[in-house]
Structures are given as C-alpha cells and as structure tokens.
Design an enzyme around this catalytic site. Structure first.
Site, short mmCIF file in Angstrom:
data_model
loop_
_atom_site.label_atom_id
_atom_site.label_comp_id
_atom_site.label_asym_id
_atom_site.label_seq_id
_atom_site.Cartn_x
_atom_site.Cartn_y
_atom_site.Cartn_z
N GLY A 10 0.86 -1.19 0.00
CA GLY A 10 0.00 0.00 0.00
C GLY A 10 0.89 1.22 0.00
O GLY A 10 1.61 1.45 0.98
N ASN A 121 -8.20 -0.86 7.77
CA ASN A 121 -9.45 -0.98 8.54
C ASN A 121 -10.48 -1.87 7.84
O ASN A 121 -10.41 -2.01 6.62
CB ASN A 121 -10.07 0.42 8.71
CG ASN A 121 -9.58 1.11 9.97
OD1 ASN A 121 -9.30 0.46 10.97
ND2 ASN A 121 -9.45 2.42 9.90
N HIS A 176 -10.51 -1.29 17.60
CA HIS A 176 -10.22 0.05 17.05
C HIS A 176 -11.53 0.62 16.51
O HIS A 176 -11.73 0.73 15.31
CB HIS A 176 -9.18 -0.05 15.95
CG HIS A 176 -8.74 1.28 15.42
ND1 HIS A 176 -8.36 2.33 16.23
CD2 HIS A 176 -8.64 1.74 14.13
CE1 HIS A 176 -8.03 3.36 15.49
NE2 HIS A 176 -8.19 3.04 14.21
#
Ligand code: TXD
Length: 309
Positions: A10, A121, A176
């Site tokens: 990424g 995420n 989270h």
C-alpha cells in the site's frame, strides 16, 4: 551486516509516510508496493532524492510486483480503502476483506518469515484475516491501533494540562472503534494519576474525543483519514521488533484466554521484541473496565464472525 528490509503493501497516504519515516531514521531498506502503476515508483524515487538531505543511505524501491518483497523482515499493510465522511470503519469491511485476502496470500508466498503489522481498517477484522489466511504464528501478526489511540489520548491530556507529551503515559485497549477502551486508571502525568489532575468531566471529554478522533480527522480532511499519526505508530512497533526493544505497546494481538477473552484480535498491552508479539501483559481490571473491554470485544467478534474466510 546487511540492512534490514521493510516492505510496505500500500503506497498511499500512510504508505508514503511510512517510507519517509523509515528513510529518515535509516531503519531499513524499503520496498513500496502498490497495485497502481507508477505510484510506488514515483514516491520511492522522490524519497531516494531526499536522502542526501537526511543523510540516509537506505535503498527505497517502488514496485507493482510481489516478488520484490522477498526476504522482508517486516511487512506493513495499508492496502485498502480509507473512510470518507459519514462512513464507519466497519463500512470498509467487505471491500478491504477482499483486498486483505489477496495481500495475505502474497505475503505467505513471498515473505513467509516477515513480522506482519496490519494497519488497514476495520483493523481488528483485517489483522484476524491476515493471520488466518497466511496461517502464520499469532506472534508473527499484529494490528496497529492501540499505539495510535493511546498517542491521541496522551496528546489530548498534554494539551489540556499544558505539559510535555513525554511525561504522559496512557493505555487504550479493545477494538479500534468508537467503543475502544481508554483505561483512565492507568493514565499518569509524571507518575501522578490523571484522576488527581483533571475533573471527571474533563477526563470524560478526553475519552470521548479519543474514541472519535479518527472520525474528527476524516470530517476535516473530507478526502481520507489520518496518516501522520498512524505511520508514526506503526514505525514504533516495527522499530521495537527490529531492534528487539521489547517495548510494552497496546496492539491488536491474538487472545488465547487473556482478560477472559479468546480467539480474536483486540488491543491489549503486548511486549514486541525480536520474536514478534512475545507476550501479553495481563493485569487485574476493575469490573467497569472489564465490562467495557468485553463490550468492545463483542463488537469485534460480531464483525469477524460475519466474515466468510
Ligand atoms: O489505526 C488504524 N489502524 C487506522 C487504519 C488509522 C488510519 C487509517 N486506517 C486505514 O489504513 C484506512 O482506513 C485504510 O484502510 C488504510 C490505509 O489508509 P491510507 O490513508 O493509506 O489509504 P490510501 O491513501 O487510500 O492508500 C491505500 C493504498 C492505495 O494506494 C491503493 O492503491 C492501495 O492501498 N491498494 C492496494 N495495494 C495493494 N494491493 C491491493 N489489492 C490494493 N488495493 C488498494
């Protein structure tokens, strides 16, 4: 002795910031991977050209080929979509799950010995996916969230009290998400318990702001989410591994009965050293703290149980 190697899967906002931080610290050689043609190559070349100004001699390579991550000591994964205003982290699940399965398969094939730090995420579900698909030991796979959330809590306390961030310690546990668990009882300023320095009202406000801090930045940026602080957090973890520092850091780690929780990844205090996640530091929680942690764990479990791996 050859330099260590960190591969970044990424090359977007966080990926670029990770690469820069590694370069400035001369922590390791960097391979920046992305599926977008030219993006990792452009950022890598730009960073190579900055090296003289930071007196850094690490090698930074951009690539669209997974073969180039071969032999990585650490792989940090930010591949995936980031939130836009109005989105929850959980809204990213389906799209990022598909991406994470692809990334995990390639890490398993090309960097089977690497310590893997997942950032994408919804974090707790993505790190779970990484470990399940790679089949790596649970000590070899960890999620970055608690270091960021704890840093945010520490920053807000320091801002409120007008003190150095250096003297504020804090621990945020759990998933989270908006139900993350800042353990207020463990927060101290120069060793003084926070509860002796701030009113309950101000502490509650700081807890809330910490829980919503990601969304606050997404709302301001409008085009994506935080990247400076997440990158700083993941580098703290990578450095603890590469230098065998045995830092005690809140990370999304696989639980095997600790805190009465089992079978999923959530944020708990861990020791990160040359063997990866070397141990989980369990401590006696108050009934309220345990109830909050259980609630956050249940949210993660529900999200992960919806995944068809
Ligand atoms: O604390 C935390 N863990 C969070 C994590 C803190 C902030 C951001 N959080 C999440 O990290 C965020 O919700 C995203 O899921 C990731 C990455 O955030 P970033 O801001 O770096 O997103 P970008 O800038 O969109 O970069 C993502 C890159 C982009 O360049 C894509 O081309 C690439 O991921 N991408 C891929 N790379 C490899 N392989 C595949 N399949 C792929 N798909 C997209």
């Amino acid at each position: 002795m050859s330099r260590k190697k960190i591969s970044l899967i990424g090359g977007g906002n966080i990926g670029g910031e990770l690469a820069q931080r590694i370069m400035v610290k001369e922590l390791a050689d960097v391979v920046l991977f992305d599926i977008v043609e030219g993006l990792p190559q452009g950022k890598a070349l730009d960073l190579m050209e900055a090296r003289p100004l930071d007196n850094s001699d690490v090698e930074i390579t951009g690539t669209n080929k997974y073969e180039d991550i071969h032999g990585s000591d650490v792989v940090i994964v930010t591949a995936g979509l980031a939130r836009k205003p109005g989105m929850s982290r959980d809204d990213l699940l389906q799209k990022n799950l598909t991406i994470m399965k692809d990334v995990a398969g390639n890490i398993k094939e090309h960097a089977p010995k690497a310590f893997v730090i997942v950032i994408s995420n919804p974090l707790d579900a993505m790190v779970y996916t990484m470990q399940k698909v790679t089949g790596f030991a649970t000590s070899q796979v960890v999620g970055m969230a608690g270091v960021l959330d704890s840093s945010r809590f520490r920053a807000f306390v320091a801002m409120e009290l007008g003190v150095s961030v250096q003297d504020v310690v804090a621990m945020v546990m759990g998933g989270h998400g908006d139900d993350m668990v800042p353990v207020v009882r463990l927060c101290a300023v120069g060793g003084i318990p926070l509860t002796e320095l701030l009113s309950q009202e101000k502490i509650d406000a700081i807890v809330k702001r910490t829980q919503m801090a990601g969304g606050e930045i997404v709302g301001l940026l409008k085009t994506g989410s935080a990247y400076f602080s997440p990158a700083a957090s993941a580098i703290t973890m990578a450095e603890s591994y590469l230098k065998d520092k045995k830092r005690v850091l809140p990370c999304a780690a696989h639980l095997n009965g600790e805190f009465g929780l089992d079978g999923y990844f959530v944020g708990v205090p861990v020791v990160i050293g040359a063997k990866g996640v070397q141990k989980i530091l369990e401590f006696k929680m108050t009934d309220d703290e345990r109830e909050e942690l259980q609630g956050s764990f249940n949210h993660v479990k529900k999200l992960v149980d919806a995944i068809q791996l």
